[in-house]
Design a protein around this motif. Sequence first.
Motif, PDB file in Angstrom:
ATOM      1  N   ARG A   1       0.838  -1.200   0.000  1.00  0.00           N
ATOM      2  CA  ARG A   1       0.000   0.000   0.000  1.00  0.00           C
ATOM      3  C   ARG A   1       0.876   1.254   0.000  1.00  0.00           C
ATOM      4  NH1 ARG A   1      -3.080  -3.734   2.973  1.00  0.00           N
ATOM      5  NH2 ARG A   1      -2.400  -3.019   5.019  1.00  0.00           N
ATOM      6  N   GLY A   2       1.923   1.189  -0.826  1.00  0.00           N
ATOM      7  CA  GLY A   2       2.803   2.333  -1.046  1.00  0.00           C
ATOM      8  C   GLY A   2       2.610   2.903  -2.449  1.00  0.00           C
ATOM      9  N   TRP A   3       3.543   3.761  -2.861  1.00  0.00           N
ATOM     10  CA  TRP A   3       3.343   4.616  -4.032  1.00  0.00           C
ATOM     11  C   TRP A   3       2.881   3.878  -5.299  1.00  0.00           C
ATOM     12  CZ3 TRP A   3       5.680   5.483  -8.887  1.00  0.00           C
ATOM     13  CH2 TRP A   3       5.342   6.685  -9.504  1.00  0.00           C
TER      14      TRP A   3
ATOM     15  N   PHE B   1      -5.682  -6.462   8.990  1.00  0.00           N
ATOM     16  CA  PHE B   1      -5.283  -5.712   7.788  1.00  0.00           C
ATOM     17  C   PHE B   1      -4.353  -4.564   8.179  1.00  0.00           C
ATOM     18  CE2 PHE B   1      -6.285  -2.203   4.747  1.00  0.00           C
ATOM     19  CZ  PHE B   1      -6.067  -2.833   3.535  1.00  0.00           C
ATOM     20  N   LEU B   2      -4.659  -3.921   9.307  1.00  0.00           N
ATOM     21  CA  LEU B   2      -3.917  -2.708   9.679  1.00  0.00           C
ATOM     22  C   LEU B   2      -2.909  -2.903  10.809  1.00  0.00           C
ATOM     23  CD1 LEU B   2      -6.722   0.019   9.569  1.00  0.00           C
ATOM     24  CD2 LEU B   2      -4.726  -0.133   8.070  1.00  0.00           C
ATOM     25  N   THR B   3      -3.099  -3.899  11.649  1.00  0.00           N
ATOM     26  CA  THR B   3      -2.300  -3.901  12.896  1.00  0.00           C
ATOM     27  C   THR B   3      -1.649  -5.250  13.190  1.00  0.00           C
ATOM     28  OG1 THR B   3      -4.141  -4.530  14.349  1.00  0.00           O
ATOM     29  CG2 THR B   3      -3.889  -2.182  13.860  1.00  0.00           C
TER      30      THR B   3
ATOM     31  N   VAL C   1      -7.479   0.666  -1.270  1.00  0.00           N
ATOM     32  CA  VAL C   1      -6.315   0.577  -2.159  1.00  0.00           C
ATOM     33  C   VAL C   1      -5.067   1.114  -1.471  1.00  0.00           C
ATOM     34  CG1 VAL C   1      -6.463   2.826  -3.344  1.00  0.00           C
ATOM     35  CG2 VAL C   1      -5.663   0.826  -4.588  1.00  0.00           C
ATOM     36  N   GLY C   2      -5.253   1.868  -0.365  1.00  0.00           N
ATOM     37  CA  GLY C   2      -4.074   2.304   0.392  1.00  0.00           C
ATOM     38  C   GLY C   2      -3.975   3.788   0.680  1.00  0.00           C
ATOM     39  N   TRP C   3      -4.986   4.576   0.308  1.00  0.00           N
ATOM     40  CA  TRP C   3      -4.935   6.008   0.610  1.00  0.00           C
ATOM     41  C   TRP C   3      -5.305   6.271   2.073  1.00  0.00           C
ATOM     42  CZ3 TRP C   3      -2.644   9.166  -2.632  1.00  0.00           C
ATOM     43  CH2 TRP C   3      -2.672   8.937  -4.009  1.00  0.00           C
ATOM     44  N   HIS C   4      -4.661   7.240   2.675  1.00  0.00           N
ATOM     45  CA  HIS C   4      -4.989   7.690   4.030  1.00  0.00           C
ATOM     46  C   HIS C   4      -6.093   8.733   3.876  1.00  0.00           C
ATOM     47  CE1 HIS C   4      -3.436   9.476   8.104  1.00  0.00           C
ATOM     48  NE2 HIS C   4      -4.588   8.868   8.218  1.00  0.00           N
TER      49      HIS C   4
ATOM     50  N   HIS D   1      -1.255   4.311   3.338  1.00  0.00           N
ATOM     51  CA  HIS D   1      -1.165   3.401   4.480  1.00  0.00           C
ATOM     52  C   HIS D   1       0.261   2.978   4.794  1.00  0.00           C
ATOM     53  CE1 HIS D   1      -5.580   1.838   3.908  1.00  0.00           C
ATOM     54  NE2 HIS D   1      -5.500   3.139   4.007  1.00  0.00           N
ATOM     55  N   GLU D   2       1.105   2.927   3.778  1.00  0.00           N
ATOM     56  CA  GLU D   2       2.463   2.446   4.027  1.00  0.00           C
ATOM     57  C   GLU D   2       3.179   3.295   5.078  1.00  0.00           C
ATOM     58  OE1 GLU D   2       4.076  -0.150   3.593  1.00  0.00           O
ATOM     59  OE2 GLU D   2       6.137   0.472   3.911  1.00  0.00           O
TER      60      GLU D   2
END
Lengths: 449, 449
Positions: free
Chosen positions: A234-236, B310-312, B150-153, B193-194
């Motif tokens: 979930r990076g660039w 997924f996150l932790t 998809v990974g956006w904050h 998210h990265e």
Amino acid sequence: MATKTLASWALALHFTNLTQPVTDMAVKSIYNWAGCTIGGYALPPTGVTYDALFPLLPESAGNSSILGSNAFVDMQTAALVNGIASHVDDYDNTHADTPVHPSGPVASALLAVSEWKAPVSGKDFITAFVAGVEAECKLGISVYPEHYDVGWHITSTTGSIGAAVAVGKLLGLDLEQLQHAISIASVQVIGMHESFGTDTKAFHVGRAAQSGLLAAVLAQNSLGGSLEGLEAERGWANVVSTRQNLTEELSTLGDIWEITKNTFKPFPCDRILHAAIDGWIQVHDQAVEKNLDLTAIVNITARTHPRVLFLTDNPEPQTGLDGKFSVYHAAAVALLFGEATPIQFTDEAVQNATVADLRKKVHVTSDDAIAEHEAFVTTEFEDGTILEVHVEEALGSIEKPLSTTQLKTKFLEHVGNHIGETRAQQAFDGFSQILNATDVGRISHSFKA
Amino acid sequence: MATKTLASWALALHFTNLTQPVTDMAVKSIYNWAGCTIGGYALPPTGVTYDALFPLLPESAGNSSILGSNAFVDMQTAALVNGIASHVDDYDNTHADTPVHPSGPVASALLAVSEWKAPVSGKDFITAFVAGVEAECKLGISVYPEHYDVGWHITSTTGSIGAAVAVGKLLGLDLEQLQHAISIASVQVIGMHESFGTDTKAFHVGRAAQSGLLAAVLAQNSLGGSLEGLEAERGWANVVSTRQNLTEELSTLGDIWEITKNTFKPFPCDRILHAAIDGWIQVHDQAVEKNLDLTAIVNITARTHPRVLFLTDNPEPQTGLDGKFSVYHAAAVALLFGEATPIQFTDEAVQNATVADLRKKVHVTSDDAIAEHEAFVTTEFEDGTILEVHVEEALGSIEKPLSTTQLKTKFLEHVGNHIGETRAQQAFDGFSQILNATDVGRISHSFKA
């Protein structure tokens, strides 16, 4: 590994690793950037941004120049404003394998830092510049065309990262710091196509320069980030594109030099229009030779790559900026005036009644079989004469690049219109001889009013 | 029409349009933000950013405060640094229908501008704040969950736009200017998210605040942008998300108030962990009551919503920041200490050997049938006792919100740890009574050292 690969390659890069074609192209890229930036100071987005931020700045704010003015400000503001100016005419440069305009974000950030951290030698500047440009272009290839086609402005989305690499190298970051800088830059994704034809397009480039600079400064001061910002799930790359091949593209760093594929714009508008403009200028010249009446044109056609209509299908532009994204306007000025310089893309030129009239006679069709640098144009005159040109490679493309003389002329005319011939020549001397500079930060002082 | 709809609604919004629940929640959101920001000054990312930028700032740079310090700087720097501080503890607030933490970007930008453009009344501040929060949350709903997954904050990707709306309203932009401001903000997409678990996560929020502020200032000074930056084919919503329903969500502006769904965090870590932490704290309390030995735990389990892992899913956190994204660390501190405050998420707490030992005994499984605010936790002791808790609604959720007393205690403890009880009380008085303020810019002066 992509982030680490890029960071370690950039840190290891030494001036002596650069081949002659790399150094030559870097110097051209830098002085072409400087010319666009000085010339671009006169256009509204640059001045608007500077005027808006000026009241927020202190009286003696810094050592970094706003090119084209005599102002010196803090380096963040300089990177932003110069980045805007560099791109505002759409006259800068383009990587041949992607639509990345590589110099703006990197050089705008680097010059601002070099003036602050003086003295920076020309060789150190060039080495950092090349590192930044390679970063941008390798990333660009890794996600092109999917990333671009969804609507991202790939110059600025890769530009913040390129600027961070260049500035990070110049500031002497260590490996982990540079990985952090890349990641901090990578989470600032700037620029979308919807801004094309507005002031905001140029803002993208300035904000990318500034964002990359900030990322490098923060990483140097220990702001932590991911060590894998580019390649993480979930990076660039995965967030901004449905496809990426970072690993493969970054494996060629130092073997395939992207900067040698840089090209310089002969016309101040989107590169996708250049082939057709080249063709219509040839039509103009033939018509003059044949004594045809250029005001007696009844029909104009072009068959082009589909991206022409994708980006420039604006039949009724209202401003100079609109004109840069109107294939119809490009056709009209190229046919009427036989040239397409910044003067043909002013508000006045776009609002000219003869030009507006001629725009209505332009019909463009897309053809998947036609390459980006190719165009078939025709023009029919009242007397029934039809002139046709097939442009196989547009002027300014990698196959038909501007000569060194043409580049110099472009610089002197564009800059001279703004600051006069004498200072334009001084500026050209300074930036074109950057290789031998002992203190790049002094160049902007050499052509002050 | 989305951009125009949002801009015209925001400009028309008047304090008298706000219902009592909206005003109440706005005041709580603002003082909870201020508490997090003052308390967050002490953590590394805030100080690192300030220290990095300080040498680039002038001696007398501005009137905007860095909360938690006694410094006054230019408003761009203040928005950035305060935005970072507001989110650095992951202790702020969350919109119940999305993972948007709405106050940070908007309030950080607004306070910086209010201190510069003094006097701004409390009512004007609150009205602009509500406009910005509604913008963020409506946009968030329009693209959630696809955009997030998809990974956006999503806090920072919507935050720059919310900040632009709020600041643009406060500065008195006209309709087209505010549409431009929204579009200029929308092309600065911050945060992935990265970065979670690194300093850069909090940087997202600060950079979003600063980017929105800059967008509004530039638009006020006539930098042009798209009039349809949000909804255009290659504009914000379509570029950042595979799905969007802007038109539908923005049609409820002023009817469904998103701010009334704001919730405040009882624990300084990702909200997704709160249900399980709530459960383990209950287990701790039961164990104490039953005189069970908390150092004699042999097995810990949790069944949770899939987003927890997924996150932790970080079994071996190394730093306090890592700990905020480790369900294993959260379990260990909640069970051992019976609380989860900023003190349990320091580097020291994460590196504590007893805590590290207990983390190894935690086993978490995902269950699609479990809601985000729900968790089943069990703890088995050496003597064979098994304690089980089913948390149906986590503390701090919209169904089980923190009381006004709990919010005040949270503020005073967190802020008091950093600037002492007396000043904490002064700060609380200032921000909790913002509704009656005649000059919001004076609040930060009321609790200076």
